[in-house]
Design a protein around this motif. Structure first.
Motif, short mmCIF file in Angstrom:
data_model
loop_
_atom_site.label_atom_id
_atom_site.label_comp_id
_atom_site.label_asym_id
_atom_site.label_seq_id
_atom_site.Cartn_x
_atom_site.Cartn_y
_atom_site.Cartn_z
N GLU A 342 0.81 -1.36 0.04
CA GLU A 342 -0.15 0.03 0.17
C GLU A 342 0.69 1.32 -0.05
O GLU A 342 0.37 2.60 -0.36
CB GLU A 342 -0.92 0.00 1.16
CG GLU A 342 -1.80 -1.03 1.44
CD GLU A 342 -1.46 -2.15 2.04
OE1 GLU A 342 -0.15 -2.44 1.86
OE2 GLU A 342 -2.42 -2.98 2.46
N ASP A 343 2.26 1.23 0.48
CA ASP A 343 2.73 2.35 0.60
C ASP A 343 3.81 2.48 -0.64
O ASP A 343 4.40 3.80 -0.60
CB ASP A 343 3.80 2.26 1.82
CG ASP A 343 3.14 2.32 3.22
OD1 ASP A 343 1.88 2.71 2.98
OD2 ASP A 343 3.46 1.70 4.11
N LEU A 344 3.71 1.54 -1.40
CA LEU A 344 4.44 1.68 -2.77
C LEU A 344 3.70 2.44 -3.95
O LEU A 344 2.44 1.93 -4.05
CB LEU A 344 4.79 0.30 -3.27
CG LEU A 344 6.11 -0.12 -3.05
CD1 LEU A 344 6.19 -1.47 -3.64
CD2 LEU A 344 7.25 0.78 -3.63
N PHE A 345 3.84 3.35 -4.46
CA PHE A 345 2.82 3.85 -5.56
C PHE A 345 3.97 3.70 -6.85
O PHE A 345 5.06 4.37 -6.82
CB PHE A 345 2.95 5.33 -5.29
CG PHE A 345 1.73 6.14 -6.13
CD1 PHE A 345 0.26 5.79 -5.76
CD2 PHE A 345 2.00 6.59 -7.38
CE1 PHE A 345 -0.71 6.21 -6.97
CE2 PHE A 345 1.13 7.20 -8.27
CZ PHE A 345 -0.31 6.91 -7.91
N VAL A 346 3.36 2.95 -7.70
CA VAL A 346 4.35 2.62 -8.93
C VAL A 346 3.59 3.29 -10.31
O VAL A 346 2.37 3.04 -10.38
CB VAL A 346 4.11 1.05 -9.05
CG1 VAL A 346 4.62 0.42 -10.33
CG2 VAL A 346 4.72 0.32 -7.99
N VAL A 347 4.32 3.99 -10.90
CA VAL A 347 4.20 4.80 -12.03
C VAL A 347 4.95 4.28 -13.44
O VAL A 347 5.95 4.15 -13.32
CB VAL A 347 4.32 6.11 -12.10
CG1 VAL A 347 3.74 6.80 -13.13
CG2 VAL A 347 3.93 6.69 -10.58
N SER A 348 4.18 3.80 -14.40
CA SER A 348 4.78 3.46 -15.47
C SER A 348 4.86 4.64 -16.76
O SER A 348 3.76 5.50 -16.63
CB SER A 348 4.26 2.37 -16.20
OG SER A 348 3.00 2.52 -16.85
N ILE A 349 5.83 5.16 -17.14
CA ILE A 349 5.92 6.18 -18.25
C ILE A 349 6.11 5.42 -19.52
O ILE A 349 7.09 4.73 -19.78
CB ILE A 349 7.26 7.16 -17.84
CG1 ILE A 349 6.88 7.57 -16.47
CG2 ILE A 349 7.20 8.14 -18.96
CD1 ILE A 349 7.64 7.16 -15.42
N VAL A 350 5.07 5.74 -20.55
CA VAL A 350 4.84 4.75 -21.85
C VAL A 350 4.26 5.73 -22.91
O VAL A 350 3.87 6.82 -22.57
CB VAL A 350 4.07 3.87 -21.53
CG1 VAL A 350 4.37 2.77 -20.63
CG2 VAL A 350 2.49 4.33 -21.17
N PRO A 351 4.74 5.33 -24.09
CA PRO A 351 4.28 6.13 -25.06
C PRO A 351 2.79 5.60 -25.42
O PRO A 351 2.48 5.92 -26.74
CB PRO A 351 5.16 5.65 -26.47
CG PRO A 351 5.44 4.30 -26.00
CD PRO A 351 5.50 4.29 -24.51
N CYS A 352 2.07 5.22 -24.92
CA CYS A 352 0.87 4.43 -25.17
C CYS A 352 -0.45 4.77 -24.22
O CYS A 352 -0.28 4.83 -23.02
CB CYS A 352 1.16 2.93 -24.90
SG CYS A 352 -0.11 1.62 -25.07
N LEU A 353 -1.72 4.88 -25.14
CA LEU A 353 -2.69 5.26 -24.22
C LEU A 353 -3.42 3.82 -23.64
O LEU A 353 -3.93 3.84 -22.58
CB LEU A 353 -3.59 6.07 -24.99
CG LEU A 353 -3.28 7.30 -25.37
CD1 LEU A 353 -4.81 8.29 -25.58
CD2 LEU A 353 -2.89 8.11 -23.94
N ALA A 354 -3.25 2.70 -24.59
CA ALA A 354 -3.96 1.51 -24.08
C ALA A 354 -3.42 1.04 -22.78
O ALA A 354 -4.04 0.10 -22.06
CB ALA A 354 -4.05 0.55 -25.00
N LYS A 355 -2.37 1.41 -22.42
CA LYS A 355 -1.52 0.98 -21.10
C LYS A 355 -2.39 1.54 -19.96
O LYS A 355 -2.39 0.87 -18.94
CB LYS A 355 -0.12 1.12 -21.03
CG LYS A 355 0.72 0.30 -22.26
CD LYS A 355 1.96 0.13 -21.71
CE LYS A 355 2.69 -0.72 -22.44
NZ LYS A 355 2.14 -2.22 -22.79
#
Ligand code: HC1
Ligand code: SF4
Length: 568
Positions: A342-355
Motif C-alpha cells: 500500500e505504501d508503494l506507488f508505482v508509475v509507468s511512463i509509456v508512449p501508449c494510451l491503451a496501457k
C-alpha cells in the motif's frame, strides 16, 4: 459553416493532389480561445495566390507570435520565425489554445496560415455541447471539432477497428460511434490513434499527472517510476541528447520530478522474452496451439477480446512487460525493501494510451491494490517537466536504480515493430541449437514500418517462421485464415496495434514528419548495437531475479505473477 476548414484539413490528410482538385475553400474564419468555429464564403482555388493576408485581430494576436507574410508562406516553421527555438516551441504548443498543449507543431495552425485564413470575431455564438465522457479516459469535445474526419480515418484506416463515424444533430455534424453505443461499449481498443489524429484536441485523454504529484507529495509513499523502451526515442530527438545519453537523461528527469526510485521498463521486456520464449518452445515441443501470438500490446489484446475471442488460445499467456514490472515491484521489490504494498506507488511512463486501460483492469489489482497505480504518457511526463519549470540544462543524468538496473539491447528493441520477435528469436535460436548465438543477432528483415513482415530462421534443422504485424487491420487477414483452418505458415506472430509499434504510440507528442518516426526507430537500434548485453536471457539482473525469487522460467510463482488469462 464547417465545410471550409474541414475541406482543407481533409485535403491535407488525403494528400496535396486532392487539395488541387477542390472547388471550394475557406475564405474567412475565426478562432477564439478554447473553441474553434468558422464562418466561410466560397471561392475558387485560382483565387488562392491572389489572397492578401489581413491584420490578425486581437484575439489571435494574443496567442500567436507576430509573423510576416513571407514567414507565414514559409510553412509556419517556428525556427524561421526568428524566435529562440525553445520559446518558439512553447508558442507553437500554445498557439490555438485548443487544449492540445503537447503538440510541438500544429497542423491546423500551419494549414490555416498557409491558406491565409483570416481570424475574425464570431458573428453568432453556437450553443455549447457538453463534453462526451463515455470512455475510461478518452474525452470528446464537440465544441472544438472542425469535422475534419481524421479521427474516423485513423480508427478505420490506420488502426482497424473502425468504430467512429459522423452523424448529424440539430444541424451540426458531430463525431460519434457507428453503433450509437458509448465508446467504452464498442470495439474501441483504447489505442488513442484518434486522439493523435485530431488537430485541435476535440479528442483528448484525461491526464493522471495530478494523481502522481499527490503521491510524490505524500511522505508515506515510496514513488517508483519505470520508463518504457520507446520513450527514450522521443527524448533523444526532442532534447538532442545522444542515444547513449537518453536513458540517463530520463532517469535524471524523473528524479528531479520527485520520484524516489526509477527503473528501466526494458528489464521487464527481458523478463517477458524469457517467459514468452519458454512458453513458445514448450508449445513447439508439446505440439501446443500454434501459431503463438505475442501479448505485450494491450491494444491488440483488447482487439482480440472484443472482436476475435476465438483466437484467445493462440495468445501467449504472458502479461505485458508493464504488468510484469508492476507485479515484480509490488511483490519482489516490496519484500526486498520491507515495504507494504500500500505504501508503494508505482508509475509507468509509456508512449501508449491503451496501457492506461490495461493497468486499470481488475485482474491486475489483486486484493484491490493495483500493481501499476498510474500510467503517464511521454506527453504527460513532458508536461510535468514544463509545469515544474525544469530546464533541460538542469537535469543531471543518473543511472537507473538497483535491483533492475541491467537491461539488454533486445529489450530496448521492443519499442519498435519487430523488436519483440527479434528479441524472441535471439533466445529461441540459442535454445533450439544449444549453441550460444554470437553473430547474426540482427534480424533486419522484420524491422521497419511495413504492416506485415516475415522471416524464417533455420535453427539446426528446426525452422522458426515469424511474422510481424503492426496496425490491427493488417492482422485481420491472418486471423481470418486461422479461424478458417488455413495454415498461415507462421509459428510466432508479433502484433502491435500502432503502425510501426510503440514509437508511434498515441502517448508520444505528434510526430512532425514520417522521417522523425524513422529517427525514433534508429535511436533504439543504435542503443541495441552498443549494449553490453544484446540478449534478454543473458541479462545478469534477470538471472539473479530467477535465482532469488521466481525459481525458473514458467515456474509456479512465475505463472502466478507474470501470466494472465483473457476475457472474451
Ligand atoms: Fe511498448 Fe512494451 S514495447 S508495449 O510498445 O512490450 O507502451 O516502449 O512499454 O509493456 O517493454 C509501450 C514501448 C512498452 C510493454 C515493453
Ligand atoms: Fe500501445 Fe504500443 Fe500497442 Fe500502440 S503498439 S497500443 S503504443 S502497446
Amino acid at each position: 459553416c464547417v465545410t471550409g476548414p474541414a475541406t482543407v484539413i481533409q485535403a491535407v490528410a488525403a494528400g496535396r493532389q486532392a487539395a488541387e482538385s477542390m472547388d471550394s475553400f475557406l475564405m474567412k474564419g475565426y478562432i477564439k480561445e478554447g473553441n474553434i468555429d468558422y464562418s466561410c464564403s466560397r471561392g475558387s482555388m485560382e483565387d488562392l495566390p491572389k489572397w492578401e493576408f489581413r491584420e490578425i485581430p486581437k484575439v489571435a494576436r494574443a496567442t500567436m507570435p507576430s509573423i510576416s507574410l513571407a514567414e507565414r508562406k514559409n510553412n509556419f516553421n517556428e525556427v524561421e520565425l526568428g524566435l529562440a527555438e525553445e520559446t518558439a516551441r512553447k508558442e507553437a504548443r500554445r498557439c490555438l489554445k485548443c487544449g492540445c498543449s503537447a503538440r510541438f507543431t500544429c497542423d491546423l495552425r500551419k494549414e490555416a496560415s498557409m491558406h491565409g485564413i483570416v481570424y475574425e470575431e464570431p458573428v453568432h455564438e453556437r450553443p455549447y455541447i457538453p463534453k462526451v465522457d463515455d470512455h475510461p479516459f478518452i474525452v470528446r469535445d464537440h465544441n472544438k471539432c472542425i469535422s475534419c474526419g481524421r479521427c474516423i480515418a485513423a480508427c478505420a484506416e490506420i488502426e482497424g477497428p473502425g468504430v467512429l463515424t459522423f452523424y448529424m444533430k440539430n444541424g451540426r455534424q458531430l463525431v460519434g460511434t457507428k453503433s450509437g453505443l458509448p465508446l467504452r461499449e464498442t470495439d474501441c481498443v483504447s489505442c488513442g490513434q484518434c486522439v493523435t489524429a485530431c488537430p485541435c484536441a476535440a479528442l483528448d485523454y484525461r491526464r493522471e499527472r495530478g494523481k502522481v504529484v499527490r503521491a510524490i507529495n505524500n511522505p508515506k509513499k515510496t514513488v517508483v517510476g519505470f520508463v518504457a523502451p520507446a520513450v527514450r526515442s522521443l527524448i533523444s530527438n526532442t532534447f538532442g541528447v545522444s542515444h547513449e545519453e537518453a536513458s540517463p537523461f530520463m532517469a535524471g528527469l524523473l528524479k528531479k520530478l520527485g520520484f524516489d526510485k526509477v527503473f528501466d521498463f526494458t528489464f521487464a521486456a527481458d523478463l517477458t522474452i524469457v517467459e514468452e520464449t519458454t512458453e513458445f518452445l514448450s508449445r513447439v515441443q508439446n505440439k501446443g496451439v500454434m501459431p503463438q501470438f505475442t501479448s505485450c500490446c494491450p491494444g491488440w489484446i483488447n482487439f482480440v477480446e472484443k472482436r476475435y475471442p476465438e483466437i484467445i488460445p493462440h495468445l501467449s499467456t504472458c502479461k505485458s512487460p508493464q504488468m510484469m514490472m508492476g507485479a515484480t515491484v509490488k511483490n519482489h521489490y516490496a519484500k526486498l525493501m520491507g515495504l507494504n504494498k500500500e505504501d508503494l506507488f508505482v508509475v509507468s511512463i509509456v508512449p501508449c494510451l491503451a496501457k492506461k486501460y490495461e493497468a486499470a483492469r481488475p485482474e491486475f489489482a489483486p486484493d484491490g491494490i493495483r500493481d501499476v497505480d498510474a500510467v503517464l504518457t511521454t506527453t504527460e511526463m513532458l508536461e510535468m517537466m514544463e509545469l515544474a519549470d525544469i530546464k533541460p540544462s538542469e537535469i543531471e543524468p543518473q543511472e537507473f536504480d538497483e535491483p533492475y538496473k541491467q537491461v539488454s539491447g533486445a529489450g530496448i528493441l521492443f519499442g519498435a515493430s519487430g523488436g519483440v520477435a527479434e528479441a524472441a528469436l535471439r533466445m529461441a535460436v540459442e535454445k533450439l541449437t544449444g549453441n550460444v548465438l554470437t553473430d547474426h543477432l540482427d534480424f533486419e528483415e522484420i524491422r521497419g514500418f511495413e504492416g506485415v513482415k516475415e522471416s524464417t530462421v533455420d535453427a539446426n534443422g528446426t525452422k522458426v517462421r515469424v511474422a510481424v504485424v503492426s496496425g490491427l487491420k493488417n492482422a485481420e487477414p491472418i486471423i481470418e485464415k486461422i479461424l478458417n483452418g488455413v495454415d498461415v505458415g507462421y509459428d510466432l506472430i508479433e502484433v502491435m496495434a500502432c503502425p510501426g509499434g510503440c514509437i508511434c504510440g498515441a502517448g508520444h507528442p505528434v510526430p512532425e514528419k514520417v522521417d522523425s518516426l524513422e529517427r525514433r526507430q534508429q535511436v533504439l537500434v543504435n542503443i541495441d548495437k552498443v549494449s553490453k548485453y544484446r540478449k534478454s536471457q543473458e541479462n545478469p539482473d534477470i538471472l539473479r531475479l530467477y535465482n532469488e525469487f521466481y525459481g525458473e522460467p514458467n515456474s509456479h510463482l512465475a505463472h502466478e505473477l507474470l501470466h494472465t488469462h483473457y476475457t472474451p
